[in-house]
Design an enzyme around this catalytic site. Sequence first.
Site, short mmCIF file in Angstrom:
data_model
loop_
_atom_site.label_atom_id
_atom_site.label_comp_id
_atom_site.label_asym_id
_atom_site.label_seq_id
_atom_site.Cartn_x
_atom_site.Cartn_y
_atom_site.Cartn_z
N TYR A 1 33.83 42.83 -21.67
CA TYR A 1 33.82 44.27 -21.44
C TYR A 1 32.41 44.73 -21.02
O TYR A 1 32.25 45.48 -20.04
CB TYR A 1 34.25 44.97 -22.72
CG TYR A 1 34.43 46.46 -22.62
CD1 TYR A 1 35.67 47.02 -22.34
CD2 TYR A 1 33.36 47.32 -22.84
CE1 TYR A 1 35.84 48.38 -22.26
CE2 TYR A 1 33.51 48.69 -22.77
CZ TYR A 1 34.76 49.22 -22.48
OH TYR A 1 34.93 50.57 -22.41
N GLU B 1 37.48 59.77 -17.60
CA GLU B 1 38.24 58.75 -16.86
C GLU B 1 39.71 58.78 -17.31
O GLU B 1 40.03 59.05 -18.47
CB GLU B 1 37.62 57.36 -17.03
CG GLU B 1 38.15 56.39 -15.98
CD GLU B 1 37.33 55.11 -15.81
OE1 GLU B 1 36.37 54.88 -16.58
OE2 GLU B 1 37.67 54.33 -14.90
N HIS C 1 38.41 51.90 -26.83
CA HIS C 1 39.24 50.71 -26.59
C HIS C 1 38.95 49.68 -27.68
O HIS C 1 37.80 49.49 -28.08
CB HIS C 1 38.89 50.03 -25.25
CG HIS C 1 39.11 50.89 -24.04
ND1 HIS C 1 40.35 51.18 -23.53
CD2 HIS C 1 38.22 51.50 -23.22
CE1 HIS C 1 40.22 51.93 -22.46
NE2 HIS C 1 38.94 52.15 -22.25
N ASP D 1 33.73 54.92 -24.33
CA ASP D 1 33.88 53.52 -23.89
C ASP D 1 32.82 52.58 -24.49
O ASP D 1 33.01 51.36 -24.51
CB ASP D 1 33.76 53.43 -22.36
CG ASP D 1 35.06 53.76 -21.66
OD1 ASP D 1 36.12 53.73 -22.30
OD2 ASP D 1 35.02 54.03 -20.45
N ASP E 1 42.03 56.84 -18.16
CA ASP E 1 42.64 56.13 -19.29
C ASP E 1 42.47 56.91 -20.60
O ASP E 1 43.10 56.58 -21.60
CB ASP E 1 42.09 54.70 -19.42
CG ASP E 1 40.58 54.60 -19.37
OD1 ASP E 1 39.94 55.48 -18.77
OD2 ASP E 1 40.04 53.62 -19.90
N HIS F 1 42.15 48.16 -13.46
CA HIS F 1 41.46 48.39 -12.18
C HIS F 1 40.67 47.15 -11.69
O HIS F 1 39.49 47.22 -11.36
CB HIS F 1 40.65 49.68 -12.14
CG HIS F 1 39.52 49.86 -13.12
ND1 HIS F 1 38.59 48.90 -13.39
CD2 HIS F 1 39.16 50.95 -13.84
CE1 HIS F 1 37.71 49.38 -14.25
NE2 HIS F 1 38.04 50.61 -14.54
N HIS G 1 29.72 55.22 -19.44
CA HIS G 1 29.33 54.63 -18.18
C HIS G 1 29.58 55.57 -17.02
O HIS G 1 29.50 55.15 -15.84
CB HIS G 1 30.07 53.29 -17.98
CG HIS G 1 31.57 53.46 -17.79
ND1 HIS G 1 32.19 53.06 -16.63
CD2 HIS G 1 32.54 54.01 -18.54
CE1 HIS G 1 33.49 53.32 -16.70
NE2 HIS G 1 33.73 53.89 -17.84
N HIS H 1 35.09 61.66 -22.40
CA HIS H 1 34.96 60.92 -21.14
C HIS H 1 36.17 61.25 -20.27
O HIS H 1 37.30 61.19 -20.74
CB HIS H 1 34.89 59.43 -21.50
CG HIS H 1 34.83 58.49 -20.34
ND1 HIS H 1 34.25 58.79 -19.14
CD2 HIS H 1 35.28 57.21 -20.22
CE1 HIS H 1 34.34 57.75 -18.33
NE2 HIS H 1 34.97 56.78 -18.95
#
Length: 396
Positions: free
Chosen positions: A191, A80, A224, A163, A82, A24, A144, A78
């Site tokens: 990151y 999101e 990640h 994350d 991904d 992104h 986040h 989370h």
Amino acid sequence: MQALKITDKVYWVGAIDWNIRDFHGYTTDEGTTYNAFLIVDEKIVLVDTVKHGFFDQMAARIKSVIGDKKIDILISNHSEMDHTGVIRETIAEFKPSKIYASMMGVKTLQEHFGLIENLEGVADGAEVNIGKETLVFMDSKMLHWPESMICLMKNENLLFSNDIFGMHYASNKHFDDEVPQEIWYKEAKKYYANIILPYSNIVKAFLAKVKAKGLAPKIICPDHGIIWRKNPQLIVDLYATFAEQKATKKALVIYDTMWGSTAKMAASITDGLSSKGIEVKEFSLRATNRSEVASEILDSAALIVGTPVLNQEMYPSLGDTLTYLKGLKKTNLLGMVFGSYGWSPMAITNLQKFVETMGVKIVKEPTTSKFVPTEEKLKECFEAGVFMAEEIGKNL
Ligand code: FEO
């Protein structure tokens, strides 16, 4: 596709995205991983899933451990995409009887994917027994996303941190002790700067809360990049340092140029800064992505921005990078702007106004050049660099 054993009970069953280069808008030169984790106790638990397109990889790794068994519990730390992009496929294949998310996570998952059966919210501090182990859920609001949570395996003292503490780094080496420090440091910094930086005050409060609870996880499993098993305190301490946003003797000179005039000015300003021992990163925004600039701004003391004037406006690449940096809300920055123009320097004045809206403290009037800078003008740019170096010195 095989799972990777982390402890007797916990396996990495995620996906490696070797070829992603744009996450992104964040350049991921080293690719990334979407980490998912399988806990095998009396109950079988999957912590997070992977991005759309990577279900087969994750499913094969899960089956390498549990064969045709189903999963009892799916945890979504989370929402999101991904980490949830394959949630529907995961539910269809592994049929979990419970899906846990934070209270807000329940809402967010449903806003993404519609009604999800067996989805249940867990409060901050809630515990779920899965056999010999107990999972403890903790809100990590705004780290986040508003619905983010983390999950601790109590006996093993292993933290699934979503994350937080992650990095975009694809490798078949999955542990901190297998990856050289210069690599993980660079990726962890990038990151933090691109994902976590705007929430630095929340990081400080989060770390204080973790400390107050006496938590010191033996293993940290982020969503990640690498798993921290040798020295998880390293990444915790690094976050504490990053969150402080302390300036070092470093300046960032960013610019774009049409016919080379602004580039010449940038080079002279860099020379002036360098003459006083300041580390400088000088980036043409035509050659450098915004996320690279963000990484370097994290420990910089000054942001020096140059533009030519195009149709009475700053150059478009400046708009891109500065808008991005504004959102990251870096604090403790001194600044100045510079640039070349043909008819009116108004766009350079407007650039300064924009930089001020980023929270940067402007300490010098703009240095401008009508068309091509003369030797005298380049000397003025050099002196502007020297001036900025002195201001940085005063501010450290
Ligand atoms: Fe890795 Fe916020 O998703």
